[in-house]
Design an enzyme around this catalytic site. Structure first.
Site, PDB file in Angstrom:
ATOM      1  N   HIS A 263       0.818  -1.208   0.000  1.00 39.02           N
ATOM      2  CA  HIS A 263       0.000   0.000   0.000  1.00 39.02           C
ATOM      3  C   HIS A 263       0.856   1.264   0.000  1.00 39.02           C
ATOM      4  CE1 HIS A 263      -3.737  -2.288   1.691  1.00 39.02           C
ATOM      5  NE2 HIS A 263      -3.580  -2.450   0.388  1.00 39.02           N
ATOM      6  N   HIS A 393      -4.301  -5.742 -10.843  1.00 40.70           N
ATOM      7  CA  HIS A 393      -2.957  -5.319 -10.445  1.00 40.70           C
ATOM      8  C   HIS A 393      -1.931  -5.570 -11.548  1.00 40.70           C
ATOM      9  CE1 HIS A 393      -3.658  -4.270  -6.226  1.00 40.70           C
ATOM     10  NE2 HIS A 393      -4.412  -5.351  -6.115  1.00 40.70           N
TER      11      HIS A 393
END
Length: 419
Positions: A263, A393
């Site tokens: 993150h 992703h």
């Protein structure tokens, strides 16, 4: 910090230029990888409404539960594929946009349901994490020219502003029951970080300044207040008044305790995107984004085996050492951002190293797509995920380095398939 050169796996199919940022060989590799991913995940389309989750071989799994973020992320990804210039993306976009509106959207209470099983509500919670992905899907679909995009954007924006946005904090709350009664007092970084992603994309698609303003408020909290005080690490979990909750540990995939270095990579890239969309003001944004990135690279990289630890303790030591694909893809994305700004040798080394590692361990050359996790021997395993969760992703890791800018991916991808 230059990464140690030991334990860089030999690539399986390419010479070294294939993993050097900016080379024609690398751009060719990226295009091929993106195309193979889009080809693989087209099998997600069900004959009936919604999508399948695919196994490693590309065949549908028996589980028929459809989660909101998967629907939205497939829609977003194939909107990018359409813009990129690939054919046969419209079927997925149309299916996703229709399913979001006809099934995930709650006609009784408003908002979007987290999980469905056929025509049955499997999990009726209203999660900010899912709603921001609906906004992302709508924004990307708008850039792809979908006729229902504005309807979806306006609907989910109203829900986010009414039920989630806490103006006194400049952050999104997390979760409600289906009828909007309180579910918990939990507050978290993950939904807000993806909220920044969706808000910036919505700003790019619509030009509405409110999206940019909201994204800036979220970034200001996590970067200037939290990361700066936490040695450039980002705690995941918070109390109702936005104090760090160091004891919280929930779902091991969506809400593990401690910090999640992947993150940090995402937020650092989004910070650079926001800075770019704001006119690149003269400030310390690049320095701060690199502090976030460098800290996560240093803390999380497994010097013996390669790959990143999934979570860390608050002092940066590994907590959950499992090695997943998505932190590697997000590190590739933020490093590509720095290299677009000129970069340095350390950043070039990391970027090439990560692509070499992905090539050796995560990219599935036999079936397509990427494996989501590997074991201690670096082989695909299935401890946390069933099948290949989605394209989101890994395809962005292939597409983002093909553009020259830090923002406006939807605009910059046009023509990138053949340029």
């Amino acid at each position: 910090m230059r990464p140690p050169l030991a334990n860089i796996p030999n690539n399986r199919h390419h010479d070294a230029d294939a993993f050097r940022f900016g080379t024609s060989a690398h751009r060719d590799f990226l295009r091929k990888d993106a195309k193979r991913q889009f080809d693989f995940f087209r099998s997600s389309v069900r004959p009936e409404p919604g999508f399948f989750v695919l196994g490693y071989d590309g065949n549908p799994l028996t589980d028929t539960v459809q989660e909101l973020h998967t629907t939205a992320r497939l829609t977003h990804s194939y909107a990018l594929g359409h813009i990129f210039g690939l054919e046969e993306c419209d079927t997925v976009i149309d299916k996703g946009m229709a399913y979001l509106w006809s099934h995930h959207r709650d006609r009784d209470h408003g908002g979007y349901l987290w999980a469905l099983d056929g025509e049955t509500v499997h999990d009726g919670r209203k999660l900010a994490y899912g709603h921001v992905f609906v906004l992302l899907a709508g924004a990307s679909a708008k850039m792809a020219g979908h006729p229902d995009a504005d309807r979806l954007i306006d609907d989910v924006t109203a829900v986010l502003e009414t039920h989630y946005w806490e103006g006194n904090h400049g952050l999104f709350a997390d979760e409600w029951n289906r009828d909007w009664s309180p579910f918990s007092s939990y507050r978290g970084m993950n939904a807000n970080m993806h909220g920044v992603e969706a808000l910036l994309t919505a700003f790019e698609a619509t030009g509405r300044e409110t999206y940019l303003s909201m994204a800036g408020q979220i970034l200001g909290f996590f970067v200037n207040r939290i990361a700066a005080a936490e040695n450039w690490r980002l705690p995941e979990h918070y109390t109702a008044d936005w104090q760090i909750d160091r004891l919280y540990s929930g779902n091991p995939m969506f809400r593990p305790g401690g910090t999640t270095p992947g993150h940090s990579f995402e937020l650092a890239r989004l910070l650079l995107q926001y800075w770019d969309l704001s006119g690149r003001p003269e400030n310390n944004t690049q320095e701060v984004a690199w502090k976030l990135t460098e800290r996560a690279l240093s803390d999380a990289w497994n010097n013996e085996l390669g790959g990143f630890a999934y979570t860390l303790n608050f002092d940066g030591t590994p907590a959950i050492g499992s090695r997943y694909w998505w932190p590697v893809t997000e590190a590739i994305g933020v490093l590509a951002s720095f290299l677009k700004l000129g970069g340095n040798q350390v950043q070039h080394d990391w970027y090439s190293r990560l692509w070499c590692f992905a090539d050796a361990h995560f990219i599935d050359y036999e079936n397509g797509g990427w494996f989501p996790e590997i074991d201690e021997q670096g082989k695909p395993t299935t401890t946390q995920f069933l099948g290949k969760p989605d394209i989101y992703h890994s395809v962005q890791a292939a597409l983002f380095p093909l553009t020259s800018g830090l923002s406006k991916l939807g605009e910059e991808l046009r023509g990138a398939l053949i340029s």
